[in-house]
Design a protein around this motif. Sequence first.
Motif, PDB file in Angstrom:
ATOM      1  N   ALA A   2      12.119  10.542  92.843  1.00 58.94           N
ATOM      2  CA  ALA A   2      12.561  11.121  91.577  1.00 58.94           C
ATOM      3  C   ALA A   2      11.871  12.453  91.344  1.00 58.94           C
ATOM      4  CB  ALA A   2      12.252  10.169  90.433  1.00 58.94           C
ATOM      5  N   VAL A   3      12.623  13.407  90.803  1.00 65.59           N
ATOM      6  CA  VAL A   3      12.070  14.710  90.469  1.00 65.59           C
ATOM      7  C   VAL A   3      12.267  14.955  88.979  1.00 65.59           C
ATOM      8  CG1 VAL A   3      12.417  15.718  92.765  1.00 65.59           C
ATOM      9  CG2 VAL A   3      14.222  15.864  91.089  1.00 65.59           C
ATOM     10  N   PRO A   4      11.399  15.741  88.348  1.00 66.46           N
ATOM     11  CA  PRO A   4      11.543  16.000  86.915  1.00 66.46           C
ATOM     12  C   PRO A   4      12.866  16.686  86.598  1.00 66.46           C
ATOM     13  CG  PRO A   4       9.412  16.787  87.722  1.00 66.46           C
ATOM     14  CD  PRO A   4      10.216  16.383  88.907  1.00 66.46           C
ATOM     15  N   VAL A   9      16.761  21.994  92.994  1.00 66.31           N
ATOM     16  CA  VAL A   9      16.838  21.166  94.195  1.00 66.31           C
ATOM     17  C   VAL A   9      17.793  21.835  95.170  1.00 66.31           C
ATOM     18  CG1 VAL A   9      17.382  18.880  95.097  1.00 66.31           C
ATOM     19  CG2 VAL A   9      16.438  19.097  92.802  1.00 66.31           C
ATOM     20  N   ARG A  10      17.409  21.835  96.460  1.00 65.68           N
ATOM     21  CA  ARG A  10      18.306  22.392  97.474  1.00 65.68           C
ATOM     22  C   ARG A  10      18.118  21.637  98.781  1.00 65.68           C
ATOM     23  NH1 ARG A  10      15.832  28.071  99.746  1.00 65.68           N
ATOM     24  NH2 ARG A  10      13.955  27.164 100.612  1.00 65.68           N
ATOM     25  N   LYS A  21      11.888  22.408  93.456  1.00 63.08           N
ATOM     26  CA  LYS A  21      10.971  23.387  92.893  1.00 63.08           C
ATOM     27  C   LYS A  21      10.910  23.151  91.388  1.00 63.08           C
ATOM     28  CE  LYS A  21      10.439  28.293  92.107  1.00 63.08           C
ATOM     29  NZ  LYS A  21      11.221  29.448  91.809  1.00 63.08           N
ATOM     30  N   LEU A  22       9.702  23.131  90.856  1.00 59.90           N
ATOM     31  CA  LEU A  22       9.544  22.955  89.425  1.00 59.90           C
ATOM     32  C   LEU A  22      10.062  24.196  88.700  1.00 59.90           C
ATOM     33  CD1 LEU A  22       5.999  21.356  89.325  1.00 59.90           C
ATOM     34  CD2 LEU A  22       8.205  20.217  89.043  1.00 59.90           C
ATOM     35  N   ASN A  27       9.214  25.010  79.260  1.00 58.05           N
ATOM     36  CA  ASN A  27      10.243  24.250  78.556  1.00 58.05           C
ATOM     37  C   ASN A  27      11.317  23.700  79.487  1.00 58.05           C
ATOM     38  OD1 ASN A  27      11.616  26.530  79.188  1.00 58.05           O
ATOM     39  ND2 ASN A  27      12.083  27.149  77.098  1.00 58.05           N
ATOM     40  N   GLY A  28      11.158  23.872  80.803  1.00 57.16           N
ATOM     41  CA  GLY A  28      12.103  23.294  81.739  1.00 57.16           C
ATOM     42  C   GLY A  28      13.260  24.201  82.105  1.00 57.16           C
ATOM     43  N   GLU A  29      13.278  25.404  81.573  1.00 56.09           N
ATOM     44  CA  GLU A  29      14.353  26.333  81.890  1.00 56.09           C
ATOM     45  C   GLU A  29      13.786  27.506  82.664  1.00 56.09           C
ATOM     46  OE1 GLU A  29      16.102  27.513  78.240  1.00 56.09           O
ATOM     47  OE2 GLU A  29      16.676  25.497  77.659  1.00 56.09           O
ATOM     48  N   SER A  30      14.603  28.076  83.525  1.00 53.44           N
ATOM     49  CA  SER A  30      14.179  29.260  84.260  1.00 53.44           C
ATOM     50  C   SER A  30      14.172  30.449  83.321  1.00 53.44           C
ATOM     51  CB  SER A  30      15.138  29.530  85.421  1.00 53.44           C
ATOM     52  OG  SER A  30      15.038  28.498  86.355  1.00 53.44           O
ATOM     53  N   ASP A  31      13.244  31.365  83.566  1.00 56.15           N
ATOM     54  CA  ASP A  31      13.193  32.579  82.764  1.00 56.15           C
ATOM     55  C   ASP A  31      14.399  33.454  83.078  1.00 56.15           C
ATOM     56  OD1 ASP A  31      10.795  31.823  81.717  1.00 56.15           O
ATOM     57  OD2 ASP A  31       9.590  33.020  83.087  1.00 56.15           O
TER      58      ASP A  31
END
Length: 145
Positions: A2-4, A9-10, A21-22, A27-31
């Motif tokens: 499991a990943v957060p 994911v690739r 990749k985290l 906040n879980g979103e890419s900049d």
Amino acid sequence: QAVPAGSHVRLNLQTGEREAKLPDSENGESDTREERRRKRYRHARQRVGWDVDVDANSFTSEELKKALAKMKGSEKAERKVSFLFLKKKFRPIEQLKEEFEKLNMKMETDYEIMVKLISKFNSSASTLDEKVAALYDLEYYVHQV
């Protein structure tokens, strides 16, 4: 495994492995591109010591003049420091020539050697083999230039 949530994911096609990749931000979103740009400017501003607000969409002429003056001042100081460092590290060619003369060694610059080779080539007293050798040597020095 499991990943957060929100992870990138690739599937790596070369190795056949799945990679995760985290996210870049907390906040879980890419900049976004704009957020990354602002972070770079904020970091650069802190490193240089500017007190201009780079998050604003526009600057006053006074702020721009102030920032430009600081940039010019720091650039001049950096150039002066690098020049002094180089001056300590290297010696003038005249001083080197004097030191080599004390050791009974004659130091010639590439220019002086090239002048000798050209005069040897133009000399009527030189044989054909000497002229060919002079041309080969001259080709080496010209290639350096």
